[in-house]
Design a protein around this motif. Structure first.
Motif, PDB file in Angstrom:
ATOM      1  N   ASP A   1     -78.435 -18.852   1.097  1.00 47.69           N
ATOM      2  CA  ASP A   1     -78.658 -20.049   0.273  1.00 47.69           C
ATOM      3  C   ASP A   1     -77.360 -20.716  -0.187  1.00 47.69           C
ATOM      4  N   LEU A   2     -76.317 -19.909  -0.415  1.00 47.15           N
ATOM      5  CA  LEU A   2     -75.076 -20.444  -0.958  1.00 47.15           C
ATOM      6  C   LEU A   2     -73.886 -20.063  -0.077  1.00 47.15           C
ATOM      7  N   PHE A   3     -72.995 -21.024   0.126  1.00 45.92           N
ATOM      8  CA  PHE A   3     -71.727 -20.778   0.806  1.00 45.92           C
ATOM      9  C   PHE A   3     -70.685 -20.643  -0.294  1.00 45.92           C
ATOM     10  N   VAL A   4     -70.191 -19.423  -0.538  1.00 51.17           N
ATOM     11  CA  VAL A   4     -69.423 -19.126  -1.743  1.00 51.17           C
ATOM     12  C   VAL A   4     -67.948 -18.886  -1.419  1.00 51.17           C
ATOM     13  N   VAL A   5     -67.099 -19.559  -2.179  1.00 51.42           N
ATOM     14  CA  VAL A   5     -65.642 -19.399  -2.102  1.00 51.42           C
ATOM     15  C   VAL A   5     -65.169 -19.026  -3.503  1.00 51.42           C
ATOM     16  N   ARG A   6     -64.354 -17.966  -3.626  1.00 48.42           N
ATOM     17  CA  ARG A   6     -63.953 -17.523  -4.955  1.00 48.42           C
ATOM     18  C   ARG A   6     -62.493 -17.074  -4.974  1.00 48.42           C
ATOM     19  N   ASN A   7     -61.843 -17.331  -6.093  1.00 48.51           N
ATOM     20  CA  ASN A   7     -60.564 -16.691  -6.404  1.00 48.51           C
ATOM     21  C   ASN A   7     -60.421 -16.649  -7.922  1.00 48.51           C
ATOM     22  N   ALA A   8     -59.448 -15.924  -8.413  1.00 52.42           N
ATOM     23  CA  ALA A   8     -59.279 -15.778  -9.856  1.00 52.42           C
ATOM     24  C   ALA A   8     -58.979 -17.127 -10.505  1.00 52.42           C
ATOM     25  N   GLY A   9     -59.842 -17.528 -11.425  1.00 53.17           N
ATOM     26  CA  GLY A   9     -59.636 -18.767 -12.156  1.00 53.17           C
ATOM     27  C   GLY A   9     -59.956 -20.033 -11.388  1.00 53.17           C
ATOM     28  N   GLN A  10     -60.667 -19.907 -10.261  1.00 56.40           N
ATOM     29  CA  GLN A  10     -60.995 -21.046  -9.380  1.00 56.40           C
ATOM     30  C   GLN A  10     -59.822 -22.032  -9.261  1.00 56.40           C
TER      31      GLN A  10
END
Length: 209
Positions: free
Chosen positions: A74-83
């Protein structure tokens, strides 16, 4: 392939409403846990057609599929500390828009963010030295410390969220063109850790219909 065609026809406003309803279920303690079974896993093996892309903080308390009550694919997720915006983040989100045809990008911050607090602390002459890679990453948040009305983490976090959304659109012609064409919306929002609410702060594109 029919599923992908259906997803691509959803408007940014429709997808944001769906995301908001999922968050409301999570806040109320009534999640449906949709599309998390063996059949869904098998269905997705050959392709994906996510509802939205989400760029958020890596904080362990910020599990995107859980707080929006979504499932596999459902979601294509990209993450890092503090966006913190970067070339790799922009490239990943451009892939979601250009290849996966998502109609919505959510930039998700949260309160009590350790990366934001680190940026505030680094702005002090008495701050301890951080390892170079961490300091280099946190540098992307430090301008928000100077832009915020106060040094309160909530004010700095809000300034950083707004700055991140603005930088994403300014640095990506592909994303800014999709917003102008009405095929993409971008929502900058803040997740409240205690209440579980996702509170929108910035909205760009066709999100009112």
């Amino acid at each position: 392939m029919a599923d992908a065609a259906v997803e691509s026809r959803r408007t940014p406003a429709q997808v944001w409403r769906e995301m908001s309803r999922g968050n409301e279920r999570f806040v109320a303690g009534e999640p449906q846990h949709p599309r998390q079974d063996v059949e869904r896993r098998t269905e997705l093996a050959g392709s994906q057609a996510p509802h939205a892309a989400l760029f958020g903080c890596s904080d362990s308390r910020l599990a995107a599929e859980i707080i929006f009550d979504k499932g596999l694919g459902d979601l294509f997720v990209v993450r890092n500390a503090g966006q913190v915006i970067s070339d790799s983040v922009i490239a990943s989100l451009e892939y979601a828009v250009a290849v996966l045809d998502v109609p919505l990008i959510i930039v998700l911050a949260h309160d009590a963010c350790g990366a934001v607090q680190a940026a505030i602390d680094l702005d002090s002459a008495e701050s301890a030295q951080l390892p170079p890679h961490i300091a280099g990453h946190i540098a992307g948040i430090r301008p928000a410390v100077r832009l915020a009305a106060t040094r309160d983490p909530e004010d700095v976090g809000r300034a950083h969220l707004e700055r991140t959304v603005r930088a994403l659109v300014e640095r990506s012609e592909l994303i800014s063109d999709a917003i102008a064409a009405g095929t993409l919306g971008v929502v900058g929002a803040n997740y409240r850790l205690i209440e579980g609410h996702v509170v929108p702060a910035v909205a760009l594109g066709a999100l009112e219909s």
